[in-house]
Design an enzyme around this catalytic site. Structure first.
Site, PDB file in Angstrom:
ATOM      1  N   VAL A  24       0.777  -1.072  -0.142  1.00 47.62           N
ATOM      2  CA  VAL A  24      -0.032   0.218   0.031  1.00 47.62           C
ATOM      3  C   VAL A  24       0.874   1.290  -0.144  1.00 47.62           C
ATOM      4  CG1 VAL A  24      -0.099  -0.118   2.495  1.00 47.62           C
ATOM      5  CG2 VAL A  24      -1.949   1.253   1.138  1.00 47.62           C
ATOM      6  N   SER A  26       4.045   2.064  -1.270  1.00 43.79           N
ATOM      7  CA  SER A  26       4.606   2.508  -2.360  1.00 43.79           C
ATOM      8  C   SER A  26       3.532   2.652  -3.396  1.00 43.79           C
ATOM      9  CB  SER A  26       5.634   1.202  -3.095  1.00 43.79           C
ATOM     10  OG  SER A  26       4.946   0.287  -3.270  1.00 43.79           O
ATOM     11  N   LEU A  45      10.925  -4.872  -8.584  1.00 46.27           N
ATOM     12  CA  LEU A  45      11.953  -5.877  -8.594  1.00 46.27           C
ATOM     13  C   LEU A  45      11.705  -7.255  -8.299  1.00 46.27           C
ATOM     14  CD1 LEU A  45      15.238  -3.714  -7.354  1.00 46.27           C
ATOM     15  CD2 LEU A  45      14.353  -3.893  -9.723  1.00 46.27           C
ATOM     16  N   CYS A 113      19.546  -5.074   1.810  1.00 48.67           N
ATOM     17  CA  CYS A 113      18.878  -4.941   0.565  1.00 48.67           C
ATOM     18  C   CYS A 113      18.659  -3.294   0.066  1.00 48.67           C
ATOM     19  CB  CYS A 113      17.311  -5.243   0.771  1.00 48.67           C
ATOM     20  SG  CYS A 113      16.150  -5.344  -0.619  1.00 48.67           S
ATOM     21  N   CYS A 209      11.485 -11.284   4.335  1.00 44.95           N
ATOM     22  CA  CYS A 209      10.625 -11.533   2.990  1.00 44.95           C
ATOM     23  C   CYS A 209      11.098 -12.871   2.510  1.00 44.95           C
ATOM     24  CB  CYS A 209      10.851 -10.495   1.885  1.00 44.95           C
ATOM     25  SG  CYS A 209      12.458 -10.341   1.086  1.00 44.95           S
TER      26      CYS A 209
END
Length: 382
Positions: A24, A26, A45, A113, A209
Protein backbone atom coordinates in the site's frame (compact mmCIF):
# COMPACT_ATOMS: atom_id res chain seq x y z
CA UNK A 1 8.71 27.55 -9.17
CA UNK A 2 9.89 24.68 -6.97
CA UNK A 3 7.67 21.60 -7.09
CA UNK A 4 6.86 19.29 -4.18
CA UNK A 5 9.92 17.14 -4.90
CA UNK A 6 12.27 20.10 -4.76
CA UNK A 7 12.89 20.62 -8.47
CA UNK A 8 12.73 24.06 -10.11
CA UNK A 9 10.27 23.03 -12.80
CA UNK A 10 6.61 22.01 -13.16
CA UNK A 11 5.67 18.46 -12.09
CA UNK A 12 4.87 17.58 -15.68
CA UNK A 13 8.50 18.19 -16.62
CA UNK A 14 9.81 15.99 -13.80
CA UNK A 15 10.24 12.26 -14.33
CA UNK A 16 10.03 10.07 -11.23
CA UNK A 17 10.67 6.35 -10.89
CA UNK A 18 8.69 4.85 -8.01
CA UNK A 19 9.96 1.67 -6.40
CA UNK A 20 6.76 -0.39 -6.25
CA UNK A 21 6.83 -3.42 -3.97
CA UNK A 22 3.15 -4.23 -4.42
CA UNK A 23 2.25 -2.88 -0.98
CA UNK A 24 0.00 0.00 0.00
CA UNK A 25 2.79 2.47 0.82
CA UNK A 26 4.64 2.48 -2.49
CA UNK A 27 1.33 2.27 -4.35
CA UNK A 28 0.11 5.45 -2.66
CA UNK A 29 3.40 7.19 -3.48
CA UNK A 30 2.85 6.40 -7.16
CA UNK A 31 -0.75 7.58 -6.92
CA UNK A 32 0.11 10.82 -5.15
CA UNK A 33 2.80 11.77 -7.65
CA UNK A 34 0.64 10.85 -10.63
CA UNK A 35 -2.19 12.93 -9.17
CA UNK A 36 0.17 15.93 -8.87
CA UNK A 37 1.03 15.62 -12.55
CA UNK A 38 4.53 14.12 -12.41
CA UNK A 39 5.70 11.75 -15.13
CA UNK A 40 5.64 8.57 -13.05
CA UNK A 41 7.20 5.24 -13.97
CA UNK A 42 6.63 2.26 -11.70
CA UNK A 43 9.43 -0.30 -11.34
CA UNK A 44 9.18 -3.56 -9.41
CA UNK A 45 12.15 -5.80 -8.72
CA UNK A 46 11.43 -9.51 -8.57
CA UNK A 47 13.79 -10.51 -5.79
CA UNK A 48 12.93 -14.10 -5.01
CA UNK A 49 10.49 -16.93 -5.67
CA UNK A 50 10.30 -19.45 -2.88
CA UNK A 51 7.02 -21.12 -3.74
CA UNK A 52 4.66 -20.61 -0.83
CA UNK A 53 6.55 -17.48 0.21
CA UNK A 54 5.27 -15.69 -2.87
CA UNK A 55 1.73 -15.90 -1.53
CA UNK A 56 2.54 -15.61 2.16
CA UNK A 57 0.75 -12.88 4.08
CA UNK A 58 3.17 -10.06 4.68
CA UNK A 59 5.66 -11.00 1.97
CA UNK A 60 7.01 -8.61 -0.64
CA UNK A 61 8.72 -8.46 -4.02
CA UNK A 62 7.44 -11.83 -5.23
CA UNK A 63 4.51 -13.42 -7.13
CA UNK A 64 1.32 -11.87 -5.73
CA UNK A 65 3.06 -8.61 -4.92
CA UNK A 66 4.24 -8.15 -8.51
CA UNK A 67 0.71 -8.85 -9.68
CA UNK A 68 -0.63 -6.22 -7.26
CA UNK A 69 1.92 -3.65 -8.45
CA UNK A 70 0.80 -4.25 -12.04
CA UNK A 71 -2.86 -3.79 -11.11
CA UNK A 72 -2.14 -0.58 -9.22
CA UNK A 73 -0.14 0.81 -12.14
CA UNK A 74 -2.99 -0.02 -14.51
CA UNK A 75 -5.45 1.76 -12.23
CA UNK A 76 -3.22 4.84 -12.10
CA UNK A 77 -2.48 4.74 -15.82
CA UNK A 78 1.30 4.73 -15.42
CA UNK A 79 3.89 2.52 -17.16
CA UNK A 80 5.19 -0.34 -15.05
CA UNK A 81 8.25 -2.53 -15.46
CA UNK A 82 9.23 -5.74 -13.66
CA UNK A 83 12.93 -6.52 -13.52
CA UNK A 84 14.34 -9.93 -12.58
CA UNK A 85 16.90 -9.33 -9.82
CA UNK A 86 16.72 -12.76 -8.18
CA UNK A 87 20.38 -13.61 -8.82
CA UNK A 88 21.56 -10.21 -7.64
CA UNK A 89 19.39 -10.42 -4.51
CA UNK A 90 20.68 -13.89 -3.71
CA UNK A 91 24.32 -12.84 -3.95
CA UNK A 92 23.98 -9.42 -2.32
CA UNK A 93 21.49 -10.20 0.44
CA UNK A 94 20.54 -13.84 1.02
CA UNK A 95 24.01 -15.41 0.90
CA UNK A 96 25.65 -12.75 3.13
CA UNK A 97 22.74 -13.19 5.55
CA UNK A 98 23.35 -16.93 5.77
CA UNK A 99 27.11 -16.47 6.16
CA UNK A 100 26.63 -13.89 8.91
CA UNK A 101 24.14 -16.08 10.77
CA UNK A 102 26.51 -19.04 10.56
CA UNK A 103 29.14 -16.88 12.26
CA UNK A 104 26.86 -16.37 15.24
CA UNK A 105 25.71 -12.89 14.25
CA UNK A 106 22.19 -11.45 14.01
CA UNK A 107 22.18 -9.76 10.58
CA UNK A 108 19.56 -7.34 9.26
CA UNK A 109 18.98 -8.22 5.59
CA UNK A 110 16.59 -5.28 5.04
CA UNK A 111 19.54 -2.91 5.53
CA UNK A 112 21.65 -4.93 3.10
CA UNK A 113 18.84 -4.89 0.55
CA UNK A 114 18.58 -1.10 0.75
CA UNK A 115 22.37 -0.78 0.60
CA UNK A 116 22.73 -2.82 -2.54
CA UNK A 117 19.73 -3.81 -4.62
CA UNK A 118 17.31 -0.97 -3.91
CA UNK A 119 19.55 2.06 -3.50
CA UNK A 120 22.29 1.03 -5.92
CA UNK A 121 20.85 -1.18 -8.63
CA UNK A 122 17.37 0.33 -8.73
CA UNK A 123 18.84 3.83 -8.61
CA UNK A 124 20.95 2.97 -11.64
CA UNK A 125 17.82 1.76 -13.44
CA UNK A 126 16.07 5.03 -12.58
CA UNK A 127 18.93 7.06 -14.01
CA UNK A 128 18.96 4.90 -17.16
CA UNK A 129 15.27 5.75 -17.56
CA UNK A 130 16.12 9.43 -17.40
CA UNK A 131 14.47 9.99 -14.03
CA UNK A 132 15.12 13.08 -11.94
CA UNK A 133 14.70 11.06 -8.74
CA UNK A 134 13.68 7.74 -7.22
CA UNK A 135 10.70 7.79 -4.83
CA UNK A 136 9.97 5.08 -2.25
CA UNK A 137 7.26 4.33 0.29
CA UNK A 138 9.53 4.50 3.33
CA UNK A 139 8.33 6.44 6.36
CA UNK A 140 11.27 8.81 6.65
CA UNK A 141 11.84 12.44 5.72
CA UNK A 142 14.60 14.29 3.93
CA UNK A 143 15.22 17.96 3.40
CA UNK A 144 17.99 20.39 2.60
CA UNK A 145 19.84 21.63 5.71
CA UNK A 146 22.67 24.12 5.18
CA UNK A 147 22.91 23.15 1.52
CA UNK A 148 23.02 19.39 2.21
CA UNK A 149 20.12 16.94 2.04
CA UNK A 150 19.65 15.26 5.40
CA UNK A 151 17.71 12.18 6.53
CA UNK A 152 15.19 12.76 9.32
CA UNK A 153 12.66 10.79 11.33
CA UNK A 154 9.07 10.80 9.97
CA UNK A 155 5.95 12.38 11.38
CA UNK A 156 4.54 8.96 12.32
CA UNK A 157 6.96 7.70 14.98
CA UNK A 158 5.28 4.29 15.06
CA UNK A 159 6.23 3.73 11.40
CA UNK A 160 9.75 5.20 11.63
CA UNK A 161 11.98 3.29 9.16
CA UNK A 162 15.17 5.33 9.59
CA UNK A 163 16.73 2.39 11.43
CA UNK A 164 16.79 0.44 8.17
CA UNK A 165 18.07 3.35 6.08
CA UNK A 166 21.05 4.48 8.18
CA UNK A 167 23.47 3.16 5.54
CA UNK A 168 22.05 5.45 2.84
CA UNK A 169 24.86 7.63 1.53
CA UNK A 170 24.78 11.38 1.03
CA UNK A 171 24.90 10.87 -2.74
CA UNK A 172 21.95 8.50 -2.63
CA UNK A 173 19.93 10.90 -0.47
CA UNK A 174 20.31 13.57 -3.13
CA UNK A 175 18.49 11.32 -5.62
CA UNK A 176 15.88 9.86 -3.25
CA UNK A 177 12.49 11.24 -2.26
CA UNK A 178 10.15 10.00 0.50
CA UNK A 179 6.63 11.42 -0.06
CA UNK A 180 5.10 9.61 2.96
CA UNK A 181 7.40 11.17 5.55
CA UNK A 182 4.79 13.70 6.68
CA UNK A 183 1.89 11.26 6.75
CA UNK A 184 0.55 8.64 9.13
CA UNK A 185 -0.19 5.08 8.10
CA UNK A 186 -3.92 5.67 8.57
CA UNK A 187 -3.76 8.61 6.19
CA UNK A 188 -1.91 6.49 3.65
CA UNK A 189 -4.57 3.78 3.72
CA UNK A 190 -7.32 6.37 3.42
CA UNK A 191 -5.64 7.77 0.31
CA UNK A 192 -5.38 4.25 -1.12
CA UNK A 193 -9.13 3.82 -0.63
CA UNK A 194 -9.81 7.20 -2.18
CA UNK A 195 -7.72 6.24 -5.23
CA UNK A 196 -9.53 2.92 -5.54
CA UNK A 197 -6.34 0.86 -5.17
CA UNK A 198 -6.77 -2.88 -4.68
CA UNK A 199 -4.02 -2.90 -2.05
CA UNK A 200 -5.74 -0.44 0.31
CA UNK A 201 -6.30 -3.09 3.00
CA UNK A 202 -3.23 -5.21 2.25
CA UNK A 203 -1.16 -6.25 5.27
CA UNK A 204 2.25 -4.69 5.83
CA UNK A 205 5.39 -6.67 5.06
CA UNK A 206 6.54 -8.62 8.09
CA UNK A 207 9.72 -10.35 9.22
CA UNK A 208 12.24 -11.29 6.53
CA UNK A 209 10.72 -11.54 3.06
CA UNK A 210 12.73 -14.53 1.85
CA UNK A 211 12.08 -16.74 4.92
CA UNK A 212 8.84 -18.59 4.02
CA UNK A 213 7.93 -19.94 7.47
CA UNK A 214 9.87 -17.58 9.71
CA UNK A 215 12.55 -20.22 10.22
CA UNK A 216 15.97 -18.71 9.60
CA UNK A 217 17.75 -21.99 10.22
CA UNK A 218 15.84 -23.70 7.39
CA UNK A 219 17.10 -21.11 4.90
CA UNK A 220 20.66 -21.33 6.20
CA UNK A 221 20.70 -25.14 6.12
CA UNK A 222 19.54 -25.04 2.51
CA UNK A 223 22.27 -22.61 1.48
CA UNK A 224 25.01 -23.81 3.82
CA UNK A 225 24.39 -27.42 4.95
CA UNK A 226 27.79 -27.44 6.63
CA UNK A 227 26.69 -24.66 9.00
CA UNK A 228 24.63 -27.02 11.15
CA UNK A 229 27.40 -28.37 13.36
CA UNK A 230 26.72 -29.81 16.83
CA UNK A 231 28.59 -28.48 19.85
CA UNK A 232 28.53 -27.74 23.54
CA UNK A 233 26.30 -25.47 25.57
CA UNK A 234 28.57 -23.94 28.21
CA UNK A 235 28.31 -21.41 31.01
CA UNK A 236 30.45 -18.30 31.39
CA UNK A 237 33.24 -20.36 32.95
CA UNK A 238 33.35 -22.89 30.13
CA UNK A 239 31.60 -25.68 32.02
CA UNK A 240 29.63 -27.95 29.69
CA UNK A 241 25.91 -27.92 30.50
CA UNK A 242 24.55 -29.72 27.47
CA UNK A 243 24.70 -30.24 23.74
CA UNK A 244 23.18 -28.45 20.76
CA UNK A 245 22.62 -29.28 17.07
CA UNK A 246 24.12 -26.08 15.67
CA UNK A 247 24.54 -22.43 16.68
CA UNK A 248 22.33 -21.43 13.74
CA UNK A 249 19.38 -22.51 15.89
CA UNK A 250 20.12 -19.89 18.57
CA UNK A 251 20.18 -16.12 18.97
CA UNK A 252 21.59 -13.87 21.67
CA UNK A 253 18.99 -13.30 24.39
CA UNK A 254 17.14 -16.55 23.69
CA UNK A 255 15.75 -18.34 26.74
CA UNK A 256 13.41 -21.05 25.50
CA UNK A 257 14.52 -24.23 23.78
CA UNK A 258 17.91 -24.60 25.42
CA UNK A 259 17.09 -28.09 26.66
CA UNK A 260 19.15 -27.88 29.85
CA UNK A 261 18.08 -28.01 33.50
CA UNK A 262 19.15 -25.20 35.81
CA UNK A 263 18.20 -23.67 39.12
CA UNK A 264 17.75 -20.28 37.45
CA UNK A 265 16.62 -19.12 34.02
CA UNK A 266 19.46 -19.18 31.50
CA UNK A 267 19.84 -17.05 28.39
CA UNK A 268 22.07 -17.23 25.35
CA UNK A 269 24.88 -14.72 26.00
CA UNK A 270 26.94 -15.25 22.88
CA UNK A 271 27.62 -17.67 20.04
CA UNK A 272 31.17 -18.79 19.26
CA UNK A 273 31.43 -19.98 15.66
CA UNK A 274 35.07 -21.05 16.06
CA UNK A 275 34.39 -23.45 18.93
CA UNK A 276 30.73 -24.06 17.99
CA UNK A 277 29.79 -23.20 21.56
CA UNK A 278 26.56 -21.65 22.80
CA UNK A 279 27.44 -19.65 25.90
CA UNK A 280 24.61 -19.20 28.41
CA UNK A 281 24.17 -17.36 31.68
CA UNK A 282 21.80 -15.30 33.84
CA UNK A 283 19.78 -12.42 32.41
CA UNK A 284 22.00 -9.89 34.18
CA UNK A 285 24.92 -11.00 32.02
CA UNK A 286 23.06 -9.84 28.90
CA UNK A 287 23.39 -6.20 29.88
CA UNK A 288 25.81 -4.04 27.93
CA UNK A 289 26.53 -0.33 27.70
CA UNK A 290 29.26 -0.02 25.09
CA UNK A 291 29.35 -1.33 21.53
CA UNK A 292 32.05 -1.18 18.89
CA UNK A 293 30.84 -0.40 15.39
CA UNK A 294 32.05 -1.46 11.97
CA UNK A 295 31.18 -0.10 8.51
CA UNK A 296 30.18 3.30 9.88
CA UNK A 297 28.13 5.48 7.52
CA UNK A 298 28.33 9.09 8.71
CA UNK A 299 25.80 11.68 7.54
CA UNK A 300 26.55 14.42 10.05
CA UNK A 301 27.19 18.06 9.09
CA UNK A 302 30.91 17.68 9.86
CA UNK A 303 33.25 14.67 10.05
CA UNK A 304 32.78 12.56 13.16
CA UNK A 305 36.42 13.03 14.16
CA UNK A 306 35.78 16.79 14.38
CA UNK A 307 32.49 16.50 16.26
CA UNK A 308 33.68 13.88 18.77
CA UNK A 309 36.25 15.81 20.81
CA UNK A 310 38.07 14.50 23.86
CA UNK A 311 34.78 14.05 25.70
CA UNK A 312 33.05 12.33 22.82
CA UNK A 313 29.91 13.38 20.93
CA UNK A 314 26.64 13.32 22.88
CA UNK A 315 23.69 12.19 20.78
CA UNK A 316 20.88 9.61 20.70
CA UNK A 317 21.24 6.01 19.57
CA UNK A 318 19.19 2.87 19.24
CA UNK A 319 20.03 -0.76 18.64
CA UNK A 320 16.44 -1.97 18.19
CA UNK A 321 14.18 -0.87 15.36
CA UNK A 322 11.14 -0.94 17.64
CA UNK A 323 12.59 1.17 20.46
CA UNK A 324 12.99 4.88 20.86
CA UNK A 325 16.52 6.32 20.73
CA UNK A 326 18.31 6.70 24.04
CA UNK A 327 21.07 9.01 25.25
CA UNK A 328 24.52 7.93 24.13
CA UNK A 329 28.06 9.14 23.60
CA UNK A 330 30.26 8.33 20.59
CA UNK A 331 34.04 8.12 20.91
CA UNK A 332 36.83 7.27 18.52
CA UNK A 333 39.58 5.15 20.07
CA UNK A 334 42.55 3.97 18.06
CA UNK A 335 40.57 4.43 14.88
CA UNK A 336 37.59 2.42 16.13
CA UNK A 337 34.13 3.87 16.77
CA UNK A 338 32.54 3.11 20.16
CA UNK A 339 29.03 4.01 21.30
CA UNK A 340 28.21 4.08 25.00
CA UNK A 341 24.50 3.77 25.77
CA UNK A 342 23.78 5.73 28.94
CA UNK A 343 20.91 3.51 30.07
CA UNK A 344 22.44 0.34 28.66
CA UNK A 345 20.69 -2.39 26.71
CA UNK A 346 20.17 -6.14 26.94
CA UNK A 347 20.63 -8.83 24.34
CA UNK A 348 22.83 -6.86 21.95
CA UNK A 349 24.31 -9.11 19.27
CA UNK A 350 26.99 -8.67 16.61
CA UNK A 351 25.45 -7.91 13.22
CA UNK A 352 22.69 -5.69 14.56
CA UNK A 353 22.59 -2.02 13.67
CA UNK A 354 23.29 0.95 15.92
CA UNK A 355 21.71 4.07 14.46
CA UNK A 356 22.73 7.55 15.62
CA UNK A 357 20.41 10.56 15.88
CA UNK A 358 20.93 14.25 16.63
CA UNK A 359 18.31 14.08 19.42
CA UNK A 360 15.21 12.13 20.45
CA UNK A 361 12.70 14.55 18.95
CA UNK A 362 10.21 13.86 16.19
CA UNK A 363 12.31 16.00 13.85
CA UNK A 364 15.62 14.33 14.71
CA UNK A 365 18.28 14.06 12.05
CA UNK A 366 19.89 10.71 11.29
CA UNK A 367 23.61 11.28 11.81
CA UNK A 368 24.50 7.83 10.56
CA UNK A 369 25.19 4.46 12.09
CA UNK A 370 27.00 1.19 11.74
CA UNK A 371 26.83 -2.52 12.40
CA UNK A 372 27.70 -3.83 15.84
CA UNK A 373 31.02 -5.67 15.81
CA UNK A 374 30.88 -6.49 19.52
CA UNK A 375 29.05 -5.58 22.69
CA UNK A 376 31.01 -5.03 25.90
CA UNK A 377 29.22 -6.50 28.95
CA UNK A 378 28.29 -3.87 31.53
CA UNK A 379 30.33 -5.71 34.16
CA UNK A 380 33.52 -5.08 32.13
CA UNK A 381 32.96 -1.35 31.66
CA UNK A 382 34.70 0.83 34.23
Amino acid sequence: MVNSLGFDRPPGETRVVVAMSGGVDSSVVAGLLAREGYEVIGVTLQLYDHGEATFRKGSCCAGQDIHDARRVSATLGIPHYVLDYEERFRKAVIEPFAESYALGETPIPCVSCNQSVKFVDLMEVARDLGADCLATGHYVRSRIVDGKRQLLRPLDGDKDQTYFLFATTAGQLDFLRFPLGNMTKDETRELARDMGLVVAEKSDSQDICFVPKGSYSDVIKKLMPEAEKPGDIVDGHGRVLGQHKGIIHYTVGQRRGLGIASGEPLYVLRLDAKTQQVVVGPKSALSARTVRLRDLNWLGPRPLAEMADGNGLALEAKVRSTRAPQEAVVNIRHGEVYVTLIAGETGIAPGQACVLYSDDGADAQVLGGGFIAEAVPAALVA
